[in-house]
Design a protein around this motif. Sequence first.
Motif, PDB file in Angstrom:
ATOM      1  N   ILE A  95       0.871  -1.177   0.000  1.00  0.00           N
ATOM      2  CA  ILE A  95       0.000   0.000   0.000  1.00  0.00           C
ATOM      3  C   ILE A  95       0.905   1.223   0.000  1.00  0.00           C
ATOM      4  N   THR A  96       0.744   2.091  -1.005  1.00  0.00           N
ATOM      5  CA  THR A  96       1.638   3.236  -1.163  1.00  0.00           C
ATOM      6  C   THR A  96       0.848   4.528  -1.025  1.00  0.00           C
ATOM      7  N   GLY A  97       1.139   5.297   0.026  1.00  0.00           N
ATOM      8  CA  GLY A  97       0.468   6.579   0.212  1.00  0.00           C
ATOM      9  C   GLY A  97       0.773   7.504  -0.953  1.00  0.00           C
ATOM     10  N   PHE A  98      -0.292   8.039  -1.573  1.00  0.00           N
ATOM     11  CA  PHE A  98      -0.104   8.780  -2.821  1.00  0.00           C
ATOM     12  C   PHE A  98      -0.930  10.059  -2.798  1.00  0.00           C
ATOM     13  N   SER A  99      -0.261  11.177  -2.477  1.00  0.00           N
ATOM     14  CA  SER A  99      -0.951  12.471  -2.422  1.00  0.00           C
ATOM     15  C   SER A  99      -0.967  13.163  -3.775  1.00  0.00           C
ATOM     16  N   GLY A 100      -0.036  12.784  -4.658  1.00  0.00           N
ATOM     17  CA  GLY A 100       0.107  13.463  -5.938  1.00  0.00           C
ATOM     18  C   GLY A 100       1.226  14.473  -5.949  1.00  0.00           C
ATOM     19  N   GLY A 101       1.808  14.757  -4.762  1.00  0.00           N
ATOM     20  CA  GLY A 101       2.949  15.655  -4.694  1.00  0.00           C
ATOM     21  C   GLY A 101       4.214  14.984  -5.208  1.00  0.00           C
ATOM     22  N   GLY A 102       5.265  15.785  -5.368  1.00  0.00           N
ATOM     23  CA  GLY A 102       6.493  15.254  -5.947  1.00  0.00           C
ATOM     24  C   GLY A 102       7.083  14.091  -5.174  1.00  0.00           C
ATOM     25  N   ASP A 103       7.009  14.131  -3.848  1.00  0.00           N
ATOM     26  CA  ASP A 103       7.596  13.066  -3.041  1.00  0.00           C
ATOM     27  C   ASP A 103       6.878  11.741  -3.267  1.00  0.00           C
ATOM     28  N   SER A 104       5.550  11.763  -3.208  1.00  0.00           N
ATOM     29  CA  SER A 104       4.802  10.516  -3.349  1.00  0.00           C
ATOM     30  C   SER A 104       4.821  10.011  -4.793  1.00  0.00           C
ATOM     31  N   VAL A 105       4.881  10.923  -5.778  1.00  0.00           N
ATOM     32  CA  VAL A 105       5.031  10.515  -7.181  1.00  0.00           C
ATOM     33  C   VAL A 105       6.354   9.772  -7.351  1.00  0.00           C
ATOM     34  N   SER A 106       7.411  10.321  -6.765  1.00  0.00           N
ATOM     35  CA  SER A 106       8.727   9.675  -6.851  1.00  0.00           C
ATOM     36  C   SER A 106       8.706   8.298  -6.205  1.00  0.00           C
TER      37      SER A 106
END
Length: 448
Positions: A22-33
Amino acid sequence: MIRTVRTYIETNHLLSFDKPVITGFSGGGDSVSLLFILKQLGYDCIAAHCNFHLRGDESDRDAAFCRTFAEEQGIRFEQTDFDTEAYSSRHHISVEMAARALRYEWFEALRQKYGAQAIAVAHHADDNAETMLLNIIRGTGIRGMRGMCPQNACVVRPLLCVDRTQLNTFIAENGLHFVSDSSNLSEEYARNYLRLRLLPMMEEINPSVRAALARTAEHLADVEAIYLSVIDDAAKKILRTTGDEEFTIMIEDLMQTAVPKTVLYELLHKYGFTRTESEAVFRSLDGQSGKIFYAHKTGLRLIKDRNKLIISRPAEDIEYIVEDEASDMDNLPVGLSITKTPVNKHFVIDKTPSTASFDCESIRFPLTLRKWRAGDRFVPYGMNGFQKLSDFFSDRKYSLADKEKTWILCSGDAIIWIVGVRTDNRFRIKNTTKIALIINFKEKKLHL
């Protein structure tokens, strides 16, 4: 950078390839990376996006971006929506704390739904530096000073080995798109203030302050391991399990440790007591017995009883009914068995504490098994006058915990037996008794 993250994952044993992540994904650069790197490394990711509805149309824009990005990458996508401000108000916590609680509760539900091995979040080295500073400002202990761990239960942080500058370079080199959270520019939030104001000022003194903080975090992690080892050794000597969900700390043993106040805090912390509550307990050690403290997080209670501290869950006032001697008694908190026997020349009264003998004609069913109550009184066996149970217990130096563990057996409103301790003289075997009612008991393990 992918090689760096892979090495970090392997060195810290964060992930395997046999179950999804499960990968937390906000859409910001950190989570996209994070999502992109984990996919490139071959992990089966499920992108999990929370819409907290805190930024109006911007929140919905982020959710739409995340769904599209996941679809383009061929990654499974999950989304949930929260009324974060309502939750914050209802639980009297900050919006930041509410969002965090909601996020991790949902992540864990997803982990169980998919049988996932872990929850991966995109915290990186700069986040760790900010966390360290925040915790120091708030007056943390050693755990806060060492910042974030690579793994905390099922939560893993594969990007702690890289900083924000490295991530920005990686994003540009790989042509990755992301969304920007306008709230990250607001100094209303303490973390943003640190990032936007305090850290730049610290960099004027030491341009490598972020790297210095990262090294300090590593050193403190080692120090914490040593510290916790000492605490564990102390716990083995002074903390005793005395019942189901009951634990005893011997005060004399505690005071012989090098730093008793700190040892006490660490022992009580795992039972839900805060530092403030722990300090209040420590101040009471030289005081009178009977003082009570509560851990509001867990509902546990601590009693200062002469030379020891007793941690337990407060007993509930529950009554159990025994209809007659043939009743099914498996549901009782203590094992009871009831028999009738003729009183003749061969009859001998069993005087062991686990057996009570009564004149059958004086006992009226149903019987009630319960805990003692203020105002209870009985006629102790061998005496003629009534005595309050509170006085009976005091004479025997019962602590509050001892009293709460004691069961009372009643016939109607009359106490016939302090179970395992003393019967009531009014219901004794007499010269005129023809049938004896014999009640035996055995301790059962019962979760308080």
